[in-house]
Design a protein around this motif. Sequence first.
Motif, PDB file in Angstrom:
ATOM      1  N   GLN A 235      -0.425  -4.852  -0.310  1.00  0.00           N
ATOM      2  CA  GLN A 235       0.916  -4.425  -0.696  1.00  0.00           C
ATOM      3  C   GLN A 235       1.713  -5.698  -0.914  1.00  0.00           C
ATOM      4  O   GLN A 235       2.010  -6.423   0.027  1.00  0.00           O
ATOM      5  CB  GLN A 235       1.564  -3.560   0.386  1.00  0.00           C
ATOM      6  N   ILE A 236       2.020  -5.988  -2.170  1.00  0.00           N
ATOM      7  CA  ILE A 236       2.739  -7.215  -2.507  1.00  0.00           C
ATOM      8  C   ILE A 236       4.219  -7.027  -2.201  1.00  0.00           C
ATOM      9  O   ILE A 236       4.825  -6.027  -2.580  1.00  0.00           O
ATOM     10  CB  ILE A 236       2.555  -7.586  -3.991  1.00  0.00           C
ATOM     11  N   CYS A 258       0.401  -9.851 -10.332  1.00  0.00           N
ATOM     12  CA  CYS A 258       0.021  -8.699  -9.501  1.00  0.00           C
ATOM     13  C   CYS A 258      -0.943  -7.792 -10.254  1.00  0.00           C
ATOM     14  O   CYS A 258      -1.929  -7.291  -9.690  1.00  0.00           O
ATOM     15  CB  CYS A 258       1.258  -7.919  -9.076  1.00  0.00           C
ATOM     16  N   VAL A 265      -4.188  -4.198  -5.481  1.00  0.00           N
ATOM     17  CA  VAL A 265      -2.748  -4.013  -5.251  1.00  0.00           C
ATOM     18  C   VAL A 265      -2.422  -2.522  -5.250  1.00  0.00           C
ATOM     19  O   VAL A 265      -2.422  -1.866  -6.287  1.00  0.00           O
ATOM     20  CB  VAL A 265      -1.909  -4.752  -6.315  1.00  0.00           C
ATOM     21  N   VAL A 268       3.702  -2.486  -4.941  1.00  0.00           N
ATOM     22  CA  VAL A 268       4.567  -3.665  -4.980  1.00  0.00           C
ATOM     23  C   VAL A 268       5.918  -3.253  -4.410  1.00  0.00           C
ATOM     24  O   VAL A 268       6.517  -2.266  -4.842  1.00  0.00           O
ATOM     25  CB  VAL A 268       4.742  -4.209  -6.407  1.00  0.00           C
ATOM     26  N   VAL A 315       5.878   0.609  -7.855  1.00  0.00           N
ATOM     27  CA  VAL A 315       6.887  -0.275  -7.270  1.00  0.00           C
ATOM     28  C   VAL A 315       7.897   0.554  -6.482  1.00  0.00           C
ATOM     29  O   VAL A 315       8.336   1.621  -6.917  1.00  0.00           O
ATOM     30  CB  VAL A 315       7.622  -1.075  -8.367  1.00  0.00           C
TER      31      VAL A 315
END
Length: 318
Positions: A235-236, A258, A265, A268, A315
């Motif tokens: 999880q960025i 990403c 991923v 985000v 996101v």
Amino acid sequence: MDNEKIGKIIDIQRYTVHDGPGIRTGVFLKGCPLRCLWCHSPESQALEDEIAWFEIKCIGLANCGRCLQVCPTGALTKGPKIFSKFEKKEIQVIDFNRNKCNKCGLCTQVCPSKALYLTGKDISVDEIMEIIEKDRLFYRCSNGGVTVSGGEPMVQYKFVKELLKECKSRRLHVCLDTSGYAKWEHYKEVLEFVDLFLYDLKHMDTLQSKRLIGEPNELILENACNLAKAGAAMQIRIPIIPGYNDSEENIRATGQFCSSLGSAVKLVQILPYHRLGSGKYDRLGKKYYLEDLKPPGKEHMNLCKDIIESYGLKVIIG
């Protein structure tokens, strides 16, 4: 007791909901090689103990004065008079000369109001697990678990490995919150015990990275690629710092990077800058350099979200 099973923490927070899925227990370790200008936990930066002075909590030398009596170096002396909101009157407080302080901590042991306190605590894996086990029901009902954070937890990677190994032996979901600035060999040692890496990306330009966090970003980006190749789930997390890393150019470069990590991923998360930790700097005798910076507006956060989503990524804000 095995030294690898003893670490130094700043806090353990129960019932957290922002550092990984579900309800979690957050274990925050001391020590970090980075010096992000916006760091909201300056007490986590140094690995060694530091003494914090929270003036507003002092009950006054006339009522106490114990710290002056036990200080062996003369670092604490009679200081100015201030109006105490708690005492409802003017009181005399201490003056703290940090250049004379040997960080023995004797003053923190006798301070009844904890106006003087140590920022670190030595703790064993077993002691942490006792706390974690109290909330197992909440983990099970919310698909939560344990998040190990910092500071940069990989500064104490041997202790982290022992803690993560113990969590996984009890079938707990584990997140590791990391800046990515550590040796790849150390990440390899903990890889099998981590369900989800909460991985920070601050800036895609290495010169700007050096200016903003104190170190270039090559190692951080390389470790992210290595984790993705190793099959880790990530999880960025991207802090949005107005005027520092929120340009369209950098946001697009971050989204593109990403995306290049592929299915590793899972999410985000963009985090709006806040000033909630700025007061801690004064308590530690440090300077906060972003005093006049304002948090990004909702419209700008949504724009950053839209840009990153354009690279096919999921996101969330906050």
